[in-house]
Design a protein around this motif. Structure first.
Motif, short mmCIF file in Angstrom:
data_model
loop_
_atom_site.label_atom_id
_atom_site.label_comp_id
_atom_site.label_asym_id
_atom_site.label_seq_id
_atom_site.Cartn_x
_atom_site.Cartn_y
_atom_site.Cartn_z
N VAL A 21 3.60 7.12 -4.75
CA VAL A 21 4.04 5.87 -3.69
C VAL A 21 3.84 6.34 -2.14
CG1 VAL A 21 5.48 4.60 -5.26
CG2 VAL A 21 6.48 6.16 -3.32
N ALA A 22 3.44 7.52 -2.09
CA ALA A 22 3.33 8.11 -0.57
C ALA A 22 2.24 9.00 -0.62
CB ALA A 22 4.59 8.94 -0.26
N ARG A 23 1.43 8.96 0.49
CA ARG A 23 0.27 9.81 0.72
C ARG A 23 0.58 11.24 0.94
NH1 ARG A 23 -1.30 5.46 3.97
NH2 ARG A 23 -0.96 6.52 5.79
N GLU A 24 1.73 11.48 1.15
CA GLU A 24 2.22 13.08 1.50
C GLU A 24 3.77 13.07 1.33
OE1 GLU A 24 0.72 16.63 4.28
OE2 GLU A 24 0.93 14.66 5.20
N ASP A 40 0.82 -1.20 -0.23
CA ASP A 40 -0.06 0.16 0.06
C ASP A 40 0.75 1.16 -0.04
OD1 ASP A 40 1.02 -0.45 2.34
OD2 ASP A 40 -0.58 0.41 3.48
N LYS A 41 0.23 2.39 -0.05
CA LYS A 41 1.04 3.72 -0.15
C LYS A 41 1.70 3.99 1.31
CE LYS A 41 -0.98 6.41 -3.84
NZ LYS A 41 -1.34 7.74 -4.26
N LEU A 42 3.07 4.47 1.02
CA LEU A 42 3.49 5.13 2.36
C LEU A 42 2.94 6.15 3.17
CD1 LEU A 42 7.23 5.03 1.07
CD2 LEU A 42 6.27 3.32 2.69
N GLY A 43 3.04 6.43 4.01
CA GLY A 43 2.48 7.53 4.80
C GLY A 43 3.28 8.81 4.46
N ARG A 44 3.60 9.57 5.23
CA ARG A 44 4.63 10.79 5.08
C ARG A 44 5.97 10.46 4.95
NH1 ARG A 44 3.41 14.29 9.55
NH2 ARG A 44 1.22 13.84 9.37
N VAL A 45 6.31 11.32 3.62
CA VAL A 45 7.89 10.69 3.23
C VAL A 45 8.59 12.19 3.24
CG1 VAL A 45 9.22 10.26 1.49
CG2 VAL A 45 7.42 8.78 2.38
N GLY A 96 9.07 7.42 5.84
CA GLY A 96 10.19 7.35 5.22
C GLY A 96 10.92 8.65 4.81
N ILE A 97 12.34 8.37 4.88
CA ILE A 97 13.12 9.54 4.56
C ILE A 97 14.09 8.94 3.47
CG2 ILE A 97 14.95 11.05 5.43
CD1 ILE A 97 13.89 10.97 8.24
N ILE A 98 14.34 9.89 2.32
CA ILE A 98 15.12 9.36 1.14
C ILE A 98 16.06 10.61 0.98
CG2 ILE A 98 13.51 10.04 -0.48
CD1 ILE A 98 14.39 7.62 -2.04
N ALA A 99 17.35 10.47 0.59
CA ALA A 99 18.34 11.58 0.33
C ALA A 99 19.02 11.41 -0.90
CB ALA A 99 19.44 11.75 1.39
N ALA A 100 19.15 12.16 -1.53
CA ALA A 100 19.81 12.48 -3.02
C ALA A 100 21.28 13.10 -2.90
CB ALA A 100 18.80 13.17 -3.94
#
Length: 274
Positions: free
Chosen positions: A161-164, A139-144, A209-213
């Motif tokens: 893929v995320a709600r927010e 399902d979709k992730l929550g806040r990212v 979730g946290i993602i870094a570039a």
């Protein structure tokens, strides 16, 4: 009718103590140690699902779904299998996030310059990292939270893929470029922020979730603090052997679990704004 403006927000140099989810429109308090600023209010766009498709620029023949589908098949062959991630990559038109002169390379699995010494990540790397973020969930992730908006491409993929999604960029020029790139898509669940990504964004925490570039010598403590229990963090970081690797951090009720994966090459993580 013209597209409504994207949400945008200027962050302060030090996160506030209270962490409830901000309401919209929102106003940040200025830093106690920094100059007073008057950040613009957050504005809400109109929902659009799937992505609204703006008209194709003259001379750019990249709007065919077949072109994106071919790119996604290559990414799938590399091992990315999450259905939601693959669907998001098929939906987002990558050529709209690069200069027109580079549009014919947009669907190759390569990074491309976007100005100010920064690059748009390879679509295969974007798919790999977002799949790691979604691992074990259909399902979709929550806040990212995304660290490093860049040109806005990965933020657009995350919005599927995320709600927010909160996406923060430290370089004003890129923040503005991302706003322009994303404006036609009317992504009502995407918030763009201008500020120091190393501080994260405490007012939106906790994050699923946290993602870094961008990659630094280690994962900033602020990111781990802002990660929800049960959440996952995916970022490049320099490991004990002195090279940059993809790192996954999982936060549990008893602590954090860190896993180091394959070697990668990202632009360096920097503090401050410019």
């Amino acid at each position: 009718m013209p597209a409504p403006p994207l949400r945008t927000l200027t962050t302060s140099s030090s996160p506030p103590a209270v962490r409830p989810r901000p309401g919209f429109p929102a106003r940040l308090e200025p830093s106690a140690s920094g100059p007073r600023t008057s950040p613009p209010a957050l504005t809400r766009g109109q929902p659009a699902a799937p992505l609204a498709r703006p008209s194709t620029p003259s001379g750019v023949g990249m709007d065919s779904q077949a072109v994106r589908a071919a790119m996604v098949r290559k990414i799938e062959a590399q091992g990315v299998s999450h259905a939601g991630v693959l669907a998001a990559l098929r939906a987002v038109e990558r050529h709209r996030f690069v200069d027109t002169a580079l549009a014919n390379q947009a669907y190759e699995d390569t990074s491309l310059p976007i100005g100010l010494g920064q690059t748009i990540s390879k679509p295969g790397v974007v798919g790999r990292m977002i799949e790691l973020l979604c691992q074990g969930r259909h399902d979709k992730l929550g806040r990212v939270l995304e660290i490093g908006t860049g040109c806005g491409y990965q933020a657009a993929v995350l919005s599927h893929v995320a709600r927010e999604v909160y996406s923060i960029e430290r370089l004003k020029g890129l923040h503005e470029k991302a706003r322009e790139n994303l404006r036609p898509f009317r992504l009502s669940n995407l918030h763009l922020l201008f500020g120091d990504g190393m501080l994260g964004y405490a007012r939106g925490a906790p994050y699923a979730g946290i993602i870094a570039a961008a990659g630094g010598n280690d994962i900033p403590a602020a990111w781990i603090d802002q990660l929800a229990v049960g959440g996952r963090l995916v970022a490049p970081a320099v490991t004990s052997v002195g090279r940059q690797n993809l790192v996954v951090v999982e936060k549990t009720a008893t602590g954090v679990v860190r896993t180091e994966l394959e070697a990668v090459l990202f632009v360096p993580l920097k503090s401050g704004i410019a």
